[in-house]
Design a protein around this motif. Structure first.
Motif, mmCIF file in Angstrom:
data_model
loop_
_atom_site.group_PDB
_atom_site.id
_atom_site.type_symbol
_atom_site.label_atom_id
_atom_site.label_comp_id
_atom_site.label_asym_id
_atom_site.label_seq_id
_atom_site.Cartn_x
_atom_site.Cartn_y
_atom_site.Cartn_z
ATOM 1 N N LEU A 1 -3.108 -1.056 17.798
ATOM 2 C CA LEU A 1 -2.956 -0.601 16.392
ATOM 3 C C LEU A 1 -2.427 -1.406 15.674
ATOM 4 O O LEU A 1 -1.317 -2.032 15.801
ATOM 5 N N HIS A 2 -3.272 -2.137 14.395
ATOM 6 C CA HIS A 2 -2.673 -2.916 13.381
ATOM 7 C C HIS A 2 -2.022 -2.335 12.034
ATOM 8 O O HIS A 2 -2.946 -1.423 11.524
ATOM 9 N N LEU A 3 -1.086 -2.323 11.819
ATOM 10 C CA LEU A 3 -0.491 -1.556 10.601
ATOM 11 C C LEU A 3 -0.204 -2.520 9.591
ATOM 12 O O LEU A 3 0.546 -3.593 9.708
ATOM 13 N N MET A 4 -0.962 -2.343 8.626
ATOM 14 C CA MET A 4 -1.082 -3.446 7.467
ATOM 15 C C MET A 4 -0.226 -2.874 6.191
ATOM 16 O O MET A 4 -0.071 -1.609 5.987
ATOM 17 N N ALA A 5 -0.155 -3.748 5.166
ATOM 18 C CA ALA A 5 0.647 -3.501 4.027
ATOM 19 C C ALA A 5 2.072 -2.834 4.356
ATOM 20 O O ALA A 5 2.459 -2.015 3.449
ATOM 21 N N VAL A 6 2.871 -3.409 5.141
ATOM 22 C CA VAL A 6 4.133 -2.836 5.514
ATOM 23 C C VAL A 6 5.059 -3.861 4.833
ATOM 24 O O VAL A 6 5.612 -4.880 5.214
ATOM 25 N N LYS A 7 5.344 -3.348 3.530
ATOM 26 C CA LYS A 7 6.491 -4.272 2.703
ATOM 27 C C LYS A 7 7.814 -4.377 3.461
ATOM 28 O O LYS A 7 8.452 -5.321 3.462
ATOM 29 N N ASN A 8 8.130 -3.107 4.028
ATOM 30 C CA ASN A 8 9.528 -2.918 4.600
ATOM 31 C C ASN A 8 9.556 -2.572 6.033
ATOM 32 O O ASN A 8 9.180 -1.128 6.093
ATOM 33 N N PRO A 9 9.645 -3.297 7.091
ATOM 34 C CA PRO A 9 9.424 -2.647 8.308
ATOM 35 C C PRO A 9 10.483 -1.637 8.663
ATOM 36 O O PRO A 9 10.160 -0.703 9.566
ATOM 37 N N GLY A 10 11.459 -1.623 7.859
ATOM 38 C CA GLY A 10 12.550 -0.457 8.187
ATOM 39 C C GLY A 10 11.944 0.925 7.895
ATOM 40 O O GLY A 10 12.517 1.893 8.567
ATOM 41 N N GLU A 11 10.860 0.962 6.983
ATOM 42 C CA GLU A 11 10.313 2.279 6.812
ATOM 43 C C GLU A 11 9.598 2.923 8.028
ATOM 44 O O GLU A 11 9.382 4.079 8.144
ATOM 45 N N LEU A 12 9.604 1.996 9.154
ATOM 46 C CA LEU A 12 8.788 2.701 10.237
ATOM 47 C C LEU A 12 9.801 3.228 11.232
ATOM 48 O O LEU A 12 9.364 3.607 11.980
ATOM 49 N N ARG A 13 10.927 3.099 11.094
ATOM 50 C CA ARG A 13 12.091 3.285 11.873
ATOM 51 C C ARG A 13 12.724 4.811 11.434
ATOM 52 O O ARG A 13 12.663 5.273 10.074
ATOM 53 N N GLY A 14 13.282 5.464 12.237
ATOM 54 C CA GLY A 14 13.950 6.826 12.031
ATOM 55 C C GLY A 14 12.729 7.942 11.745
ATOM 56 O O GLY A 14 13.193 8.990 11.047
ATOM 57 N N ILE A 15 11.425 7.813 12.422
ATOM 58 C CA ILE A 15 10.365 8.783 12.188
ATOM 59 C C ILE A 15 10.185 9.614 13.216
ATOM 60 O O ILE A 15 10.366 8.911 14.555
ATOM 61 N N ALA A 16 10.266 10.821 13.412
ATOM 62 C CA ALA A 16 10.160 11.664 14.570
ATOM 63 C C ALA A 16 8.899 11.461 15.321
ATOM 64 O O ALA A 16 7.726 11.343 14.782
ATOM 65 N N GLY A 17 8.987 11.332 16.736
ATOM 66 C CA GLY A 17 7.942 10.883 17.449
ATOM 67 C C GLY A 17 7.576 9.350 17.266
ATOM 68 O O GLY A 17 6.681 8.840 18.370
ATOM 69 N N VAL A 18 8.189 8.572 16.672
ATOM 70 C CA VAL A 18 7.833 7.151 16.691
ATOM 71 C C VAL A 18 9.072 6.258 17.129
ATOM 72 O O VAL A 18 10.164 6.513 16.512
ATOM 73 N N LEU B 1 8.689 -0.521 18.363
ATOM 74 C CA LEU B 1 7.483 -0.287 18.554
ATOM 75 C C LEU B 1 6.928 -1.008 19.811
ATOM 76 O O LEU B 1 7.274 -2.266 19.872
ATOM 77 N N PRO B 2 5.968 -0.608 20.563
ATOM 78 C CA PRO B 2 5.298 -1.147 21.509
ATOM 79 C C PRO B 2 4.513 -2.441 21.356
ATOM 80 O O PRO B 2 4.223 -2.465 20.012
ATOM 81 N N ASP B 3 4.418 -3.470 22.027
ATOM 82 C CA ASP B 3 3.540 -4.530 21.403
ATOM 83 C C ASP B 3 2.194 -4.515 21.252
ATOM 84 O O ASP B 3 1.726 -5.320 20.700
ATOM 85 N N TRP B 4 1.581 -3.307 21.395
ATOM 86 C CA TRP B 4 0.178 -3.222 21.109
ATOM 87 C C TRP B 4 0.167 -2.612 19.638
ATOM 88 O O TRP B 4 -0.930 -2.519 18.947
ATOM 89 N N VAL B 5 1.391 -2.283 19.121
ATOM 90 C CA VAL B 5 1.182 -2.090 17.501
ATOM 91 C C VAL B 5 1.820 -3.301 17.018
ATOM 92 O O VAL B 5 3.025 -3.904 17.123
ATOM 93 N N VAL B 6 0.785 -3.957 15.923
ATOM 94 C CA VAL B 6 1.198 -5.113 15.396
ATOM 95 C C VAL B 6 1.292 -4.927 13.862
ATOM 96 O O VAL B 6 0.292 -4.104 13.309
ATOM 97 N N VAL B 7 2.223 -5.106 13.412
ATOM 98 C CA VAL B 7 2.822 -4.918 11.782
ATOM 99 C C VAL B 7 2.613 -6.074 11.191
ATOM 100 O O VAL B 7 2.892 -7.206 11.492
ATOM 101 N N HIS B 8 1.764 -5.920 9.903
ATOM 102 C CA HIS B 8 1.432 -6.865 9.023
ATOM 103 C C HIS B 8 2.322 -6.572 7.806
ATOM 104 O O HIS B 8 2.115 -5.442 7.329
ATOM 105 N N GLY B 9 2.766 -7.716 6.970
ATOM 106 C CA GLY B 9 3.273 -7.411 5.539
ATOM 107 C C GLY B 9 2.123 -7.198 4.516
ATOM 108 O O GLY B 9 0.959 -7.490 4.907
ATOM 109 N N LEU B 10 2.704 -7.409 3.470
ATOM 110 C CA LEU B 10 1.719 -7.291 2.298
ATOM 111 C C LEU B 10 1.108 -8.578 2.365
ATOM 112 O O LEU B 10 1.624 -9.661 2.515
#
Length: 369
Positions: free
Chosen positions: A213-230, A234-243
């Motif tokens: 899973l590639h997550l695109m346009a993530v300006k602030n990786p902190g917004e991906l934390r503190g989410i129920a069930g997440v 993140l596992p290494d197969w979730v790849v986070v890309h910034g703007l």
């Protein structure tokens, strides 16, 4: 260009396509961006700057400073193009030199009817949606100003899928999804992100162990934390890309095995790129209507907001990955549905014509141009 900046980056990317079309038609055209500071989500500044523009910020207006503010930000314009910002049209009274073109979005409620007097004060109104989305009857009130162009799309320089994958260094199959700061609200956004991660995880435990899973346009990786069930890590197969610059973002979307799309701009872009799509439309009329229309057209798999669960997304992802022939046919149907009407080129021709006609009328009256 005055794009809406209170939500995601879709209005910025749409005006960016129009800006490039204007420059192709007339290389002498200068394009500037003005962002309303009163309704600004800050990451939209970065999105504009990624396109190579340094935006001006339009501060709050009062009865005392209105004319001075409008003139300081906009008085050098020959034509103003607002994308879903028609509440600013009254500023025309302060800006006699400029023509005005408005690009409305599909109405969330009854605001298109409520705002028709503003649209009546423009020189032209552009409806930038594919024909499979029904045009609101409210636009009949400004039929004499209306141009139906279809979506603004610019995919000519995006490499084909295999070339895009090679250029980006991608070897594993992946789902692309852009959270974009959760423009449809945290409840929807968090549910969608959880469902996407767990949906991919389910397939990795089964027939698709290499799926990412590639997550695109993530300006602030902190917004991906503190989410129920997440998980916060993140596992290494979730790849986070910034703007990223638009060219890179479009290349990644084309490289994807599946595009998970929630906004109308992403749906239009994914369809034009020929990437198989799973749609989780944001809970507003614009995205819901487009997603449902694409699903009826058999151009995408679509999951309603309240049905967006890991199980539903896993089923939709598997339907694409397990039948590549049908997935390619589905993507081809989507592309044919949205690449109609002239798009950005037709809109750019209209903008240039409106500007020229406005200058001519002013010259004929002996006014400064």
């Amino acid at each position: 260009m005055i794009p809406s900046v209170s939500g995601g980056v879709g209005h910025i990317s749409r005006t960016g396509v129009l800006a490039r079309a204007l420059r192709r038609l007339d290389p002498g055209v200068s394009v500037e961006y003005v962002l309303d500071a009163g309704r600004l989500r800050p990451f939209n500044i970065a999105a504009v700057m990624q396109m190579g523009y340094r935006p001006r910020l339009l501060p709050a207006r009062t009865r005392d400073n209105r004319d001075a503010v409008a003139q300081a930000c906009l008085d050098d314009a020959d034509v103003i193009v607002d994308d879903s910002m028609r509440y600013l049209v009254p500023l025309r009274a302060c800006l006699p030199r400029a023509a005005w073109v408005s690009v409305p979005m599909y109405p969330v409620g009854d605001e298109l009817f409520d705002d028709w007097p503003c649209l009546e004060q423009t020189d032209a109104v552009i409806w930038a949606y594919a024909p499979l989305v029904e045009r609101p009857a409210e636009l009949d009130l400004v039929a004499d100003k209306l141009a139906v162009t279809g979506p603004f799309l610019d995919m000519g320089e995006v490499p084909e899928r295999e070339a895009a994958r090679a250029a980006l260094g991608i070897t594993a199959p992946f789902v692309a999804y852009a959270p974009r700061g959760f423009p449809f609200g945290l409840i929807f956004g968090h549910r969608a992100l959880h469902a996407a991660i767990e949906g991919v995880a389910a397939l990795r435990r089964g027939a698709h162990p290499e799926l990412q899973l590639h997550l695109m346009a993530v300006k602030n990786p902190g917004e991906l934390r503190g989410i129920a069930g997440v998980p916060d890590t993140l596992p290494d197969w979730v790849v986070v890309h910034g703007l990223a610059p638009q060219a890179e973002a479009l290349a990644r979307m084309r490289a994807a095995d599946i595009l998970l799309a929630e906004g109308s701009s992403t749906m239009h872009e994914g369809a034009s790129l020929g990437t198989p799509m799973v749609l989780i439309p944001g809970p507003i009329a614009e995205t819901l209507n487009l997603a449902r229309a694409l699903a009826r057209h058999r151009g995408a798999h679509s999951v309603e907001p309240d049905d967006t669960t890991p199980e539903a997304l896993a089923r939709a992802f598997a339907a694409v990955l397990d039948d590549r022939t049908e997935a390619a046919a589905m993507a081809a149907r989507a592309r044919a549905a949205v690449t109609v009407g002239g798009g950005a080129e037709a809109a750019a021709q209209l903008v240039l014509r409106v500007a020229a006609e406005h200058r001519a009328r002013r010259a004929a009256r002996g006014e400064a141009v």
